[in-house]
Design a protein around this motif. Structure first.
Motif, PDB file in Angstrom:
ATOM      1  N   CYS A 127       0.048  11.982  -0.851  1.00  0.00           N
ATOM      2  CA  CYS A 127       0.468  12.261   0.529  1.00  0.00           C
ATOM      3  C   CYS A 127       1.957  12.577   0.467  1.00  0.00           C
ATOM      4  O   CYS A 127       2.793  11.687   0.284  1.00  0.00           O
ATOM      5  CB  CYS A 127       0.199  11.056   1.418  1.00  0.00           C
ATOM      6  SG  CYS A 127       0.589  11.300   3.174  1.00  0.00           S
ATOM      7  N   MET A 128       2.276  13.859   0.586  1.00  0.00           N
ATOM      8  CA  MET A 128       3.646  14.310   0.404  1.00  0.00           C
ATOM      9  C   MET A 128       4.245  14.842   1.706  1.00  0.00           C
ATOM     10  O   MET A 128       3.554  15.425   2.535  1.00  0.00           O
ATOM     11  CB  MET A 128       3.699  15.419  -0.656  1.00  0.00           C
ATOM     12  CG  MET A 128       3.138  15.019  -1.998  1.00  0.00           C
ATOM     13  SD  MET A 128       4.151  13.752  -2.795  1.00  0.00           S
ATOM     14  CE  MET A 128       3.233  13.525  -4.318  1.00  0.00           C
ATOM     15  N   SER A 129       5.536  14.664   1.841  1.00  0.00           N
ATOM     16  CA  SER A 129       6.349  15.246   2.907  1.00  0.00           C
ATOM     17  C   SER A 129       5.723  15.084   4.286  1.00  0.00           C
ATOM     18  O   SER A 129       5.616  13.978   4.779  1.00  0.00           O
ATOM     19  CB  SER A 129       6.683  16.705   2.561  1.00  0.00           C
ATOM     20  OG  SER A 129       5.544  17.425   2.212  1.00  0.00           O
ATOM     21  N   ALA A 130       5.288  16.155   4.948  1.00  0.00           N
ATOM     22  CA  ALA A 130       4.790  16.057   6.322  1.00  0.00           C
ATOM     23  C   ALA A 130       3.575  15.141   6.430  1.00  0.00           C
ATOM     24  O   ALA A 130       3.324  14.547   7.482  1.00  0.00           O
ATOM     25  CB  ALA A 130       4.440  17.446   6.860  1.00  0.00           C
ATOM     26  N   CYS A 131       2.816  15.015   5.350  1.00  0.00           N
ATOM     27  CA  CYS A 131       1.660  14.114   5.354  1.00  0.00           C
ATOM     28  C   CYS A 131       2.074  12.683   5.654  1.00  0.00           C
ATOM     29  O   CYS A 131       1.321  11.920   6.272  1.00  0.00           O
ATOM     30  CB  CYS A 131       0.947  14.189   4.005  1.00  0.00           C
ATOM     31  SG  CYS A 131      -0.399  12.993   3.802  1.00  0.00           S
ATOM     32  N   LEU A 148       0.094   8.935  -5.056  1.00  0.00           N
ATOM     33  CA  LEU A 148       1.467   9.419  -4.984  1.00  0.00           C
ATOM     34  C   LEU A 148       1.870   9.668  -3.542  1.00  0.00           C
ATOM     35  O   LEU A 148       1.139  10.317  -2.788  1.00  0.00           O
ATOM     36  CB  LEU A 148       1.603  10.720  -5.786  1.00  0.00           C
ATOM     37  CG  LEU A 148       1.218  10.638  -7.266  1.00  0.00           C
ATOM     38  CD1 LEU A 148       1.347  12.007  -7.920  1.00  0.00           C
ATOM     39  CD2 LEU A 148       2.082   9.614  -8.001  1.00  0.00           C
ATOM     40  N   VAL A 149       3.047   9.158  -3.173  1.00  0.00           N
ATOM     41  CA  VAL A 149       3.601   9.367  -1.837  1.00  0.00           C
ATOM     42  C   VAL A 149       5.051   9.810  -2.003  1.00  0.00           C
ATOM     43  O   VAL A 149       5.824   9.150  -2.711  1.00  0.00           O
ATOM     44  CB  VAL A 149       3.537   8.081  -0.982  1.00  0.00           C
ATOM     45  CG1 VAL A 149       4.135   8.328   0.398  1.00  0.00           C
ATOM     46  CG2 VAL A 149       2.095   7.594  -0.856  1.00  0.00           C
ATOM     47  N   LEU A 209       7.902   7.555  -3.755  1.00  0.00           N
ATOM     48  CA  LEU A 209       8.010   6.166  -3.335  1.00  0.00           C
ATOM     49  C   LEU A 209       7.218   5.265  -4.278  1.00  0.00           C
ATOM     50  O   LEU A 209       6.049   5.534  -4.574  1.00  0.00           O
ATOM     51  CB  LEU A 209       7.492   5.999  -1.909  1.00  0.00           C
ATOM     52  CG  LEU A 209       8.193   6.828  -0.825  1.00  0.00           C
ATOM     53  CD1 LEU A 209       7.571   6.531   0.541  1.00  0.00           C
ATOM     54  CD2 LEU A 209       9.692   6.538  -0.797  1.00  0.00           C
ATOM     55  N   SER A 210       7.856   4.219  -4.727  1.00  0.00           N
ATOM     56  CA  SER A 210       7.184   3.232  -5.563  1.00  0.00           C
ATOM     57  C   SER A 210       6.336   2.323  -4.665  1.00  0.00           C
ATOM     58  O   SER A 210       6.518   2.292  -3.441  1.00  0.00           O
ATOM     59  CB  SER A 210       8.222   2.386  -6.309  1.00  0.00           C
ATOM     60  OG  SER A 210       8.953   1.593  -5.387  1.00  0.00           O
ATOM     61  N   ARG A 218       7.419  -0.703   5.095  1.00  0.00           N
ATOM     62  CA  ARG A 218       6.253  -0.985   5.951  1.00  0.00           C
ATOM     63  C   ARG A 218       5.448   0.283   6.219  1.00  0.00           C
ATOM     64  O   ARG A 218       4.831   0.435   7.282  1.00  0.00           O
ATOM     65  CB  ARG A 218       6.676  -1.630   7.278  1.00  0.00           C
ATOM     66  CG  ARG A 218       7.469  -2.925   7.122  1.00  0.00           C
ATOM     67  CD  ARG A 218       7.622  -3.662   8.446  1.00  0.00           C
ATOM     68  NE  ARG A 218       8.291  -2.874   9.447  1.00  0.00           N
ATOM     69  CZ  ARG A 218       9.623  -2.777   9.582  1.00  0.00           C
ATOM     70  NH1 ARG A 218      10.415  -3.436   8.738  1.00  0.00           N
ATOM     71  NH2 ARG A 218      10.159  -2.053  10.532  1.00  0.00           N
ATOM     72  N   LEU A 219       5.456   1.199   5.262  1.00  0.00           N
ATOM     73  CA  LEU A 219       4.712   2.432   5.434  1.00  0.00           C
ATOM     74  C   LEU A 219       3.213   2.196   5.337  1.00  0.00           C
ATOM     75  O   LEU A 219       2.428   2.782   6.083  1.00  0.00           O
ATOM     76  CB  LEU A 219       5.140   3.466   4.376  1.00  0.00           C
ATOM     77  CG  LEU A 219       4.413   4.813   4.397  1.00  0.00           C
ATOM     78  CD1 LEU A 219       4.627   5.516   5.726  1.00  0.00           C
ATOM     79  CD2 LEU A 219       4.884   5.684   3.241  1.00  0.00           C
ATOM     80  N   ALA A 220       2.799   1.323   4.441  1.00  0.00           N
ATOM     81  CA  ALA A 220       1.379   1.040   4.248  1.00  0.00           C
ATOM     82  C   ALA A 220       1.217  -0.183   3.379  1.00  0.00           C
ATOM     83  O   ALA A 220       2.184  -0.647   2.748  1.00  0.00           O
ATOM     84  CB  ALA A 220       0.676   2.237   3.589  1.00  0.00           C
ATOM     85  N   ARG A 221       0.008  -0.690   3.339  1.00  0.00           N
ATOM     86  CA  ARG A 221      -0.322  -1.737   2.383  1.00  0.00           C
ATOM     87  C   ARG A 221      -0.764  -1.067   1.100  1.00  0.00           C
ATOM     88  O   ARG A 221      -1.496  -0.065   1.114  1.00  0.00           O
ATOM     89  CB  ARG A 221      -1.455  -2.625   2.916  1.00  0.00           C
ATOM     90  CG  ARG A 221      -1.050  -3.481   4.095  1.00  0.00           C
ATOM     91  CD  ARG A 221      -2.232  -4.333   4.554  1.00  0.00           C
ATOM     92  NE  ARG A 221      -2.722  -5.226   3.486  1.00  0.00           N
ATOM     93  CZ  ARG A 221      -3.785  -6.000   3.614  1.00  0.00           C
ATOM     94  NH1 ARG A 221      -4.491  -5.995   4.733  1.00  0.00           N
ATOM     95  NH2 ARG A 221      -4.166  -6.774   2.622  1.00  0.00           N
ATOM     96  N   VAL A 222      -0.315  -1.594  -0.019  1.00  0.00           N
ATOM     97  CA  VAL A 222      -0.720  -1.042  -1.319  1.00  0.00           C
ATOM     98  C   VAL A 222      -1.962  -1.787  -1.775  1.00  0.00           C
ATOM     99  O   VAL A 222      -1.942  -3.000  -1.985  1.00  0.00           O
ATOM    100  CB  VAL A 222       0.412  -1.194  -2.356  1.00  0.00           C
ATOM    101  CG1 VAL A 222      -0.053  -0.666  -3.708  1.00  0.00           C
ATOM    102  CG2 VAL A 222       1.657  -0.449  -1.889  1.00  0.00           C
ATOM    103  N   ALA A 223      -3.072  -1.030  -1.859  1.00  0.00           N
ATOM    104  CA  ALA A 223      -4.355  -1.624  -2.260  1.00  0.00           C
ATOM    105  C   ALA A 223      -4.440  -1.624  -3.776  1.00  0.00           C
ATOM    106  O   ALA A 223      -4.400  -0.572  -4.413  1.00  0.00           O
ATOM    107  CB  ALA A 223      -5.506  -0.827  -1.664  1.00  0.00           C
ATOM    108  N   ARG A 224      -4.504  -2.783  -4.367  1.00  0.00           N
ATOM    109  CA  ARG A 224      -4.508  -2.916  -5.831  1.00  0.00           C
ATOM    110  C   ARG A 224      -5.929  -3.129  -6.366  1.00  0.00           C
ATOM    111  O   ARG A 224      -6.791  -3.591  -5.676  1.00  0.00           O
ATOM    112  CB  ARG A 224      -3.604  -4.095  -6.245  1.00  0.00           C
ATOM    113  CG  ARG A 224      -2.160  -3.879  -5.814  1.00  0.00           C
ATOM    114  CD  ARG A 224      -1.287  -5.058  -6.192  1.00  0.00           C
ATOM    115  NE  ARG A 224       0.080  -4.873  -5.705  1.00  0.00           N
ATOM    116  CZ  ARG A 224       1.021  -4.254  -6.380  1.00  0.00           C
ATOM    117  NH1 ARG A 224       0.761  -3.771  -7.590  1.00  0.00           N
ATOM    118  NH2 ARG A 224       2.235  -4.094  -5.885  1.00  0.00           N
TER     119      ARG A 224
END
Length: 224
Positions: A127-131, A148-149, A209-210, A218-224
């Motif tokens: 999910c890049m840029s405008a996404c 990848l973000v 973004l790592s 707080r962009l999203a939860r990272v699902a591991r």
């Protein structure tokens, strides 16, 4: 969501409807929507959920296309879940799609859906840029570990976004964009410091973004 924010975004859309304000840096296929039945390794058996899948670039009209698709998906009993994989596209459409996703209370995952041995699986995507602005609109937001973000600042058409002239033109022509994006991110529950970070990177480059960044902003939860 505040009426002030909706008015600000609507004003932006009107102001730049005739100007292709981009956050994507290279052409790609227009966004396509489809339904997919996830198998979860067969654990759900006859009750596997149908989810919405979005793949490709957000161009003008993407949000309208999603609304039509989502209405049909809901009529078929699909889950209110969107899995998105996109290189970006028009900033306006990213914002419009984000606002609509919030209005519909849609849960958003960054990822792709692939077929293996006749079954459908969700795997890592991008999910890049405008996404990223569309992602912000999700009522709940998830990024799978390994997806990848990336973010960077908005750009004018036919410019690199990085050279001094492009930066000056952007600052003179669109002085309120960054402020509006800060308001938008704040309303979506995302740390507006992410916008400040994005503004440091011209469209010729991108800040990946790592998992720690994604959580910290707080962009999203990272699902591991």
């Amino acid at each position: 969501m505040s009426a002030l924010l909706r008015s600000a975004v609507f004003a932006l859309i009107l102001a730049f409807a005739a100007v292709c304000v981009l956050v994507g840096s290279r052409p790609a296929a227009a966004m396509d929507f489809e339904l997919a039945t996830l198998s979860f390794d067969g654990k759900c058996k006859k009750h596997c959920p149908d989810v919405m899948v979005a793949t490709g670039t957000m161009d003008l009209g993407t949000m309208n296309g999603f609304v039509t698709f989502a209405q049909g998906a809901a009529a078929k009993g699909a889950s209110n879940v969107l899995i998105i994989d996109s290189p970006g596209g028009h900033l306006i459409e990213g914002l419009r799609l984000g606002l609509m996703l919030r209005r519909l209370k849609t849960t958003v995952f960054v990822g792709r859906v692939v077929e293996r041995n006749g079954a459908m699986f969700a795997v890592n995507g991008s999910c890049m840029s405008a996404c990223v602005y569309a992602l912000m609109g999700g009522r709940k937001r998830f990024v799978t570990l390994g997806s990848l973000v990336g973010v960077h600042r908005e750009m004018l058409p036919n410019s690199t976004g990085n050279d001094p002239q492009s930066v000056l033109r952007s600052a003179q022509r669109f002085p309120k964009i960054a402020a509006m994006l800060v308001d938008y991110s704040r309303q979506m529950g995302v740390d507006p410091a992410l916008i400040a970070l994005a503004e440091q990177y011209g469209a010729g480059g991108i800040r990946m973004l790592s998992p720690e960044d994604i959580a910290r902003f707080r962009l999203a939860r990272v699902a591991r």
